[in-house]
Motif scaffolding. Structure first.
Motif, short mmCIF file in Angstrom:
data_model
loop_
_atom_site.label_atom_id
_atom_site.label_comp_id
_atom_site.label_asym_id
_atom_site.label_seq_id
_atom_site.Cartn_x
_atom_site.Cartn_y
_atom_site.Cartn_z
N GLY A 141 30.38 166.92 -35.77
CA GLY A 141 30.19 168.36 -35.89
C GLY A 141 30.89 168.97 -37.09
N THR A 142 31.42 168.12 -37.96
CA THR A 142 32.13 168.60 -39.15
C THR A 142 31.17 168.67 -40.33
OG1 THR A 142 34.18 167.58 -38.37
CG2 THR A 142 34.07 168.12 -40.72
N PRO A 143 30.97 169.86 -40.90
CA PRO A 143 30.08 169.97 -42.05
C PRO A 143 30.64 169.24 -43.27
CG PRO A 143 31.06 172.10 -41.51
CD PRO A 143 31.56 171.13 -40.51
N VAL A 144 29.75 168.91 -44.20
CA VAL A 144 30.13 168.17 -45.40
C VAL A 144 29.79 169.00 -46.63
CG1 VAL A 144 29.75 166.07 -46.73
CG2 VAL A 144 29.79 165.97 -44.23
N HIS A 199 27.49 156.75 -31.94
CA HIS A 199 27.68 156.83 -30.49
C HIS A 199 29.15 156.76 -30.09
CE1 HIS A 199 27.63 152.51 -31.23
NE2 HIS A 199 28.27 152.37 -30.08
N LEU A 200 30.01 156.28 -30.97
CA LEU A 200 31.45 156.21 -30.68
C LEU A 200 32.17 157.51 -31.02
CD1 LEU A 200 32.22 152.68 -32.21
CD2 LEU A 200 31.83 153.25 -29.80
N ILE A 201 31.49 158.40 -31.72
CA ILE A 201 32.12 159.63 -32.23
C ILE A 201 31.92 160.76 -31.25
CG2 ILE A 201 32.08 161.31 -34.12
CD1 ILE A 201 31.03 158.94 -35.88
N LYS A 202 33.00 161.46 -30.96
CA LYS A 202 32.96 162.59 -30.03
C LYS A 202 32.56 163.85 -30.81
CE LYS A 202 35.73 165.25 -26.83
NZ LYS A 202 37.08 165.57 -26.37
N GLU A 248 39.04 160.09 -33.72
CA GLU A 248 39.61 161.30 -33.14
C GLU A 248 39.73 162.42 -34.17
OE1 GLU A 248 43.28 160.44 -31.14
OE2 GLU A 248 42.41 158.71 -30.11
N LEU A 249 40.01 162.08 -35.41
CA LEU A 249 40.22 163.08 -36.46
C LEU A 249 38.92 163.70 -36.99
CD1 LEU A 249 42.94 161.36 -38.69
CD2 LEU A 249 43.24 163.36 -37.21
N LEU A 250 37.82 162.98 -36.92
CA LEU A 250 36.57 163.41 -37.56
C LEU A 250 36.17 164.84 -37.23
CD1 LEU A 250 34.45 160.16 -37.12
CD2 LEU A 250 35.29 161.09 -39.28
N GLY A 251 36.35 165.26 -36.02
CA GLY A 251 35.90 166.59 -35.60
C GLY A 251 36.97 167.66 -35.60
#
Length: 169
Positions: A132-135, A30-33, A105-108
C-alpha cells in the motif's frame, strides 16, 4: 525471447530484431501485509543496494532540501559516501541491518518509496505497492509498466530539482 518489462522488450527488438513477450518477474506479494491506512505512515524510504546507478544521492539531497524524513534500507559500495552526504542531517537515517522478515514489516510504514534509478524492472517497488506504499519513480525503465496515478508518481529528469518538484506534489 522473454522480456521482464517493456524496456527489455524494446531492447530485444532493437539489438536482435526479434519480437518478445513480457513475463514479469515473480514477486512474493502474498507474504506482504497490505496497510491501506495513510495516517500511520511517516517519512520516505529507499530500499535496495546502495550502488552508484541507484542514485540514492538524489533522494538524500531532495529530502535534505525539503526537510523530509528519509530512511535508506540496504548496504553497498556507496554506503560510506551516502552517509557522508547525509552527515549532520538528522532527518536522514540508514538501516543496513534489515533482514527479509523485518523488511516485510517495514514496507507499509512509509508515506512513499523513492525509486530514483532506472531499472529493467524493480521488485522492491512492486513490494512497496503491495503493502500500500506509493512509489515516486524516475520515469524510465520498467517502472513505467506498473506505476499509475493510483500507485505513485513519476519525476521526469534524474535530477534533485525534478524529484523535489514531484515530492512537493
Amino acid at each position: 525471447f522473454v522480456a521482464i518489462s517493456s524496456k527489455v522488450k524494446n531492447r530485444i527488438q532493437k539489438y536482435y530484431d526479434r519480437e518478445s513477450i513480457i513475463i514479469y518477474p515473480p514477486t512474493d506479494t502474498h507474504l506482504i501485509k497490505l496497510n491501506p491506512e495513510v495516517s500511520n505512515r511517516s517519512g520516505y524510504v529507499v530500499f535496495g543496494a546502495q550502488v552508484a546507478y541507484k542514485r540514492a544521492d538524489l533522494a538524500i539531497q531532495a529530502c535534505i532540501k525539503l526537510k523530509l524524513e528519509l530512511t535508506l534500507v540496504g548496504n553497498g559500495s556507496e554506503h560510506t559516501s551516502l552517509r557522508k552526504l547525509a552527515e549532520g542531517h538528522d532527518n536522514i537515517k540508514f538501516r543496513a541491518d534489515v533482514d527479509d522478515e523485518e523488511k516485510l514489516e517495514l514496507l507499509g510504514t512509509y508515506k512513499a518509496m523513492i525509486f530514483p534509478q532506472e531499472e529493467d524492472y524493480g521488485i522492491s517497488a512492486i513490494e512497496c505497492m503491495a503493502a500500500g506504499t506509493p512509489v515516486i519513480a524516475y520515469k524510465k525503465g520498467g517502472a513505467k509498466d506498473y506505476i499509475s496515478p493510483e500507485s505513485g508518481a513519476f519525476f521526469k529528469q534524474q535530477t534533485v530539482e525534478s524529484l523535489i518538484s514531484t515530492l512537493k506534489k
